[in-house]
Motif scaffolding. Sequence first.
Motif, PDB file in Angstrom:
ATOM      1  N   ALA A  20      51.545  48.768  33.895  1.00 24.22           N
ATOM      2  CA  ALA A  20      50.881  49.137  35.144  1.00 24.22           C
ATOM      3  C   ALA A  20      49.515  48.457  35.246  1.00 24.22           C
ATOM      4  CB  ALA A  20      50.734  50.654  35.226  1.00 24.22           C
ATOM      5  N   PHE A  21      48.785  48.445  34.129  1.00 26.58           N
ATOM      6  CA  PHE A  21      47.466  47.805  34.087  1.00 26.58           C
ATOM      7  C   PHE A  21      47.591  46.312  34.396  1.00 26.58           C
ATOM      8  CE2 PHE A  21      43.725  45.875  32.314  1.00 26.58           C
ATOM      9  CZ  PHE A  21      42.720  46.842  32.376  1.00 26.58           C
ATOM     10  N   ALA A  22      48.562  45.644  33.767  1.00 28.77           N
ATOM     11  CA  ALA A  22      48.727  44.201  33.942  1.00 28.77           C
ATOM     12  C   ALA A  22      49.137  43.846  35.374  1.00 28.77           C
ATOM     13  CB  ALA A  22      49.763  43.671  32.953  1.00 28.77           C
ATOM     14  N   PHE A  23      50.056  44.623  35.969  1.00 25.06           N
ATOM     15  CA  PHE A  23      50.475  44.364  37.348  1.00 25.06           C
ATOM     16  C   PHE A  23      49.282  44.519  38.292  1.00 25.06           C
ATOM     17  CE2 PHE A  23      55.316  44.539  37.831  1.00 25.06           C
ATOM     18  CZ  PHE A  23      55.542  44.070  36.544  1.00 25.06           C
ATOM     19  N   THR A  24      48.501  45.570  38.086  1.00 24.70           N
ATOM     20  CA  THR A  24      47.330  45.793  38.928  1.00 24.70           C
ATOM     21  C   THR A  24      46.320  44.661  38.759  1.00 24.70           C
ATOM     22  OG1 THR A  24      47.611  48.191  38.786  1.00 24.70           O
ATOM     23  CG2 THR A  24      45.422  47.394  39.382  1.00 24.70           C
ATOM     24  N   TRP A  25      46.097  44.272  37.512  1.00 26.46           N
ATOM     25  CA  TRP A  25      45.127  43.221  37.217  1.00 26.46           C
ATOM     26  C   TRP A  25      45.475  41.915  37.922  1.00 26.46           C
ATOM     27  CZ3 TRP A  25      45.815  38.524  34.643  1.00 26.46           C
ATOM     28  CH2 TRP A  25      44.638  37.845  34.302  1.00 26.46           C
ATOM     29  N   VAL A  26      46.735  41.497  37.875  1.00 24.22           N
ATOM     30  CA  VAL A  26      47.087  40.195  38.431  1.00 24.22           C
ATOM     31  C   VAL A  26      47.055  40.213  39.957  1.00 24.22           C
ATOM     32  CG1 VAL A  26      49.621  40.423  38.589  1.00 24.22           C
ATOM     33  CG2 VAL A  26      48.590  38.208  38.035  1.00 24.22           C
ATOM     34  N   VAL A  27      47.404  41.336  40.585  1.00 24.10           N
ATOM     35  CA  VAL A  27      47.317  41.421  42.050  1.00 24.10           C
ATOM     36  C   VAL A  27      45.858  41.417  42.484  1.00 24.10           C
ATOM     37  CG1 VAL A  27      47.777  42.873  44.061  1.00 24.10           C
ATOM     38  CG2 VAL A  27      49.545  42.562  42.325  1.00 24.10           C
ATOM     39  N   ALA A  28      44.992  42.137  41.756  1.00 20.56           N
ATOM     40  CA  ALA A  28      43.562  42.135  42.069  1.00 20.56           C
ATOM     41  C   ALA A  28      42.964  40.744  41.870  1.00 20.56           C
ATOM     42  CB  ALA A  28      42.833  43.155  41.202  1.00 20.56           C
ATOM     43  N   LEU A  29      43.409  40.049  40.836  1.00 21.52           N
ATOM     44  CA  LEU A  29      42.955  38.677  40.615  1.00 21.52           C
ATOM     45  C   LEU A  29      43.363  37.781  41.787  1.00 21.52           C
ATOM     46  CD1 LEU A  29      42.907  36.693  37.365  1.00 21.52           C
ATOM     47  CD2 LEU A  29      44.196  35.711  39.267  1.00 21.52           C
ATOM     48  N   GLY A  30      44.552  38.044  42.339  1.00 15.05           N
ATOM     49  CA  GLY A  30      45.016  37.260  43.477  1.00 15.05           C
ATOM     50  C   GLY A  30      44.174  37.451  44.723  1.00 15.05           C
ATOM     51  N   SER A  64      41.594  47.208  38.328  1.00 22.21           N
ATOM     52  CA  SER A  64      41.308  46.603  39.635  1.00 22.21           C
ATOM     53  C   SER A  64      40.032  45.775  39.596  1.00 22.21           C
ATOM     54  CB  SER A  64      41.187  47.692  40.701  1.00 22.21           C
ATOM     55  OG  SER A  64      42.409  48.389  40.847  1.00 22.21           O
ATOM     56  N   PHE A  65      38.980  46.339  39.017  1.00 23.19           N
ATOM     57  CA  PHE A  65      37.697  45.658  39.052  1.00 23.19           C
ATOM     58  C   PHE A  65      37.651  44.466  38.106  1.00 23.19           C
ATOM     59  CE2 PHE A  65      36.378  49.442  41.285  1.00 23.19           C
ATOM     60  CZ  PHE A  65      35.488  48.916  42.225  1.00 23.19           C
ATOM     61  N   VAL A  66      38.271  44.580  36.934  1.00 24.47           N
ATOM     62  CA  VAL A  66      38.307  43.435  36.032  1.00 24.47           C
ATOM     63  C   VAL A  66      39.163  42.320  36.634  1.00 24.47           C
ATOM     64  CG1 VAL A  66      39.102  42.620  33.782  1.00 24.47           C
ATOM     65  CG2 VAL A  66      37.819  44.743  33.951  1.00 24.47           C
ATOM     66  N   GLY A  67      40.292  42.690  37.245  1.00 20.45           N
ATOM     67  CA  GLY A  67      41.122  41.686  37.905  1.00 20.45           C
ATOM     68  C   GLY A  67      40.369  40.964  39.002  1.00 20.45           C
ATOM     69  N   ALA A  68      39.651  41.734  39.838  1.00 17.32           N
ATOM     70  CA  ALA A  68      38.883  41.117  40.923  1.00 17.32           C
ATOM     71  C   ALA A  68      37.775  40.227  40.384  1.00 17.32           C
ATOM     72  CB  ALA A  68      38.300  42.211  41.816  1.00 17.32           C
ATOM     73  N   ALA A  69      37.098  40.664  39.322  1.00 17.62           N
ATOM     74  CA  ALA A  69      36.019  39.870  38.737  1.00 17.62           C
ATOM     75  C   ALA A  69      36.539  38.617  38.065  1.00 17.62           C
ATOM     76  CB  ALA A  69      35.228  40.718  37.746  1.00 17.62           C
ATOM     77  N   CYS A  70      37.745  38.678  37.499  1.00 17.07           N
ATOM     78  CA  CYS A  70      38.336  37.510  36.845  1.00 17.07           C
ATOM     79  C   CYS A  70      38.781  36.455  37.854  1.00 17.07           C
ATOM     80  CB  CYS A  70      39.530  37.925  35.990  1.00 17.07           C
ATOM     81  SG  CYS A  70      39.092  38.741  34.441  1.00 17.07           S
ATOM     82  N   GLY A  71      38.983  36.856  39.113  1.00 20.86           N
ATOM     83  CA  GLY A  71      39.449  35.918  40.130  1.00 20.86           C
ATOM     84  C   GLY A  71      38.554  34.695  40.254  1.00 20.86           C
ATOM     85  N   PRO A  72      37.269  34.874  40.626  1.00 20.14           N
ATOM     86  CA  PRO A  72      36.399  33.697  40.725  1.00 20.14           C
ATOM     87  C   PRO A  72      36.054  33.092  39.373  1.00 20.14           C
ATOM     88  CG  PRO A  72      35.175  35.720  41.173  1.00 20.14           C
ATOM     89  CD  PRO A  72      36.614  36.095  41.108  1.00 20.14           C
ATOM     90  N   LEU A  73      36.103  33.902  38.319  1.00 18.24           N
ATOM     91  CA  LEU A  73      35.811  33.389  36.989  1.00 18.24           C
ATOM     92  C   LEU A  73      36.869  32.369  36.566  1.00 18.24           C
ATOM     93  CD1 LEU A  73      34.155  33.509  34.361  1.00 18.24           C
ATOM     94  CD2 LEU A  73      35.560  35.455  33.659  1.00 18.24           C
ATOM     95  N   ILE A  74      38.135  32.739  36.685  1.00 23.73           N
ATOM     96  CA  ILE A  74      39.229  31.819  36.351  1.00 23.73           C
ATOM     97  C   ILE A  74      39.371  30.740  37.417  1.00 23.73           C
ATOM     98  CG2 ILE A  74      41.727  31.652  36.012  1.00 23.73           C
ATOM     99  CD1 ILE A  74      41.644  34.509  34.871  1.00 23.73           C
ATOM    100  N   GLY A  75      39.262  31.157  38.678  1.00 23.93           N
ATOM    101  CA  GLY A  75      39.411  30.212  39.776  1.00 23.93           C
ATOM    102  C   GLY A  75      38.374  29.110  39.754  1.00 23.93           C
ATOM    103  N   GLY A  76      37.146  29.441  39.310  1.00 21.15           N
ATOM    104  CA  GLY A  76      36.098  28.435  39.269  1.00 21.15           C
ATOM    105  C   GLY A  76      36.435  27.253  38.377  1.00 21.15           C
ATOM    106  N   PHE A  77      37.134  27.516  37.288  1.00 25.97           N
ATOM    107  CA  PHE A  77      37.485  26.438  36.359  1.00 25.97           C
ATOM    108  C   PHE A  77      38.685  25.630  36.851  1.00 25.97           C
ATOM    109  CE2 PHE A  77      34.861  29.100  33.682  1.00 25.97           C
ATOM    110  CZ  PHE A  77      34.143  28.173  32.942  1.00 25.97           C
TER     111      PHE A  77
END
Length: 511
Positions: A62-72, A190-203
Amino acid sequence: MMSSNTASPPHLDMTDSASPSADMIKTAADPVAAGGHMMSADDPDNPQNWPLYRKLYASAVAFAFTWVVALGITSYTAGISGVVARFDVTMQTAILGLSLNLLGIAFAPIITPHLSERFGRQAVYLISLPTFSLFILGASFSRSFAALAVCRFFAGFFGGPCLILIEGTFADVWSANTTVMYYSFLALASFVGAACGPLIGGFVVAYGGWRWTQWIVLILALGVYLFGIAQPETYPREIQRRRAKRNGIPLKLMDAQSGVTLQDMSIVTLLVPMKMLVTEPIVIALSLEVGFIFAVTFQWFIAIPVVFESTYKFTVQQAGIAFSAAILGALLSTAMSTIIDIIVRNWCRRHHDGTVPEEYRMLPAMIGGPLVMTSLFWIGWTASPSIHYLSPIFGTAISSISYLFDAYPPRGTLSALTAAASFRLILAAIIPLVIIQMITNLTGGWTYSTFGFISAALIPIPWIIYKFGARLRAASRYNPQMPGGMMKSILGRDEEMQMQEAQMQGMDTGM
């Protein structure tokens, strides 16, 4: 009319060598024992009786599914300059790729309860994420901005249930005694996924262009799906249905609390939430507070790259790294909520026979409110070359401290939760559309000072609810303690009569 929640006697599964126990038969055959949603505390199929490894796996999925959608949601912002250049649109138009995704997710609190009530959580998870991934793929190959915007909207629409289901999954698996802890961890996803979005996306943008902000989400979603494909069903209602079918036992469950007919469902998760947003003091107050926090949180994903790239001449990678502070803030919030919960429970054990009053759940919000206000003024007046850039970054981290779910009484009705969830997502979609104009016209200092003043006005809300919440809940027409059960507590008298009329007319959903 055939209720969608009443199972007809199926055939006996002869491959099941174990005969049903007396407890299983009682739970399956007796709607009172089954409770429609709950399972007996000594039932071996009750998810709360599962071995620890199985509970941890279900929670991790559940955590992983939420994380990846928030990252998206937020990875898109790392490539937003590339979108502007590729499709020759304005920055404000390009921001629609973020806002429309959030608007798509805003439908999830409305539709997800009905899906999980009827099909269980497992099926919704395993259909939601692949469908989300298909629209992410469509976004990555878009040849026009209109196509990109449409794909981003539907990616949010179909991915949104993963963000909603994690709450139910954690509640299924873990005891109510750990409510604050598991709400903290689901907020963390949710918040870690959202924060990882620009972090990963930037690279990835630096090496492959804006389309890689979508492809990296697709790759990660595939990995998450493979990890979660063996996820067990956790919803007691669906577990009972499957067990009854496997053992050839007739099963009659109470009607789904989210409604049975289309009219029922629209009342519970659409009409009543809209009514509560304008008539129910607790829902109005907390929706405004939580909505403001969500709006401020998601505007950072547009504002920070602009401020840091223009003021400090950050590269897209450096701007992404700035969001590592948001991850730190989410981790601190989890630790803070857990520590507060332990302290409060120990105190209540000595003074309230172990019972934690509902209003005590406002304590994290009472602490967090002033911190959010401070962080807004902090980042507004320190984002200048004369002050090191770490100062506004850590201010952002403080504002990322999550108390949204702790602020809500856990026994709030489905309608109240739907109202607050959809409202905050709509606000989160709107503010990013105007944040660049606000910073341009008002300057960053006064933009965030304006947010700071709004935050200051909202600080009394958790204190007032802490003091008067019990009285307000007792006086509410939606009080779940009122005679007649949860459905009656959710629906007003007029709506209940409408539902009864609809049922008499046989408006079956066919679900």
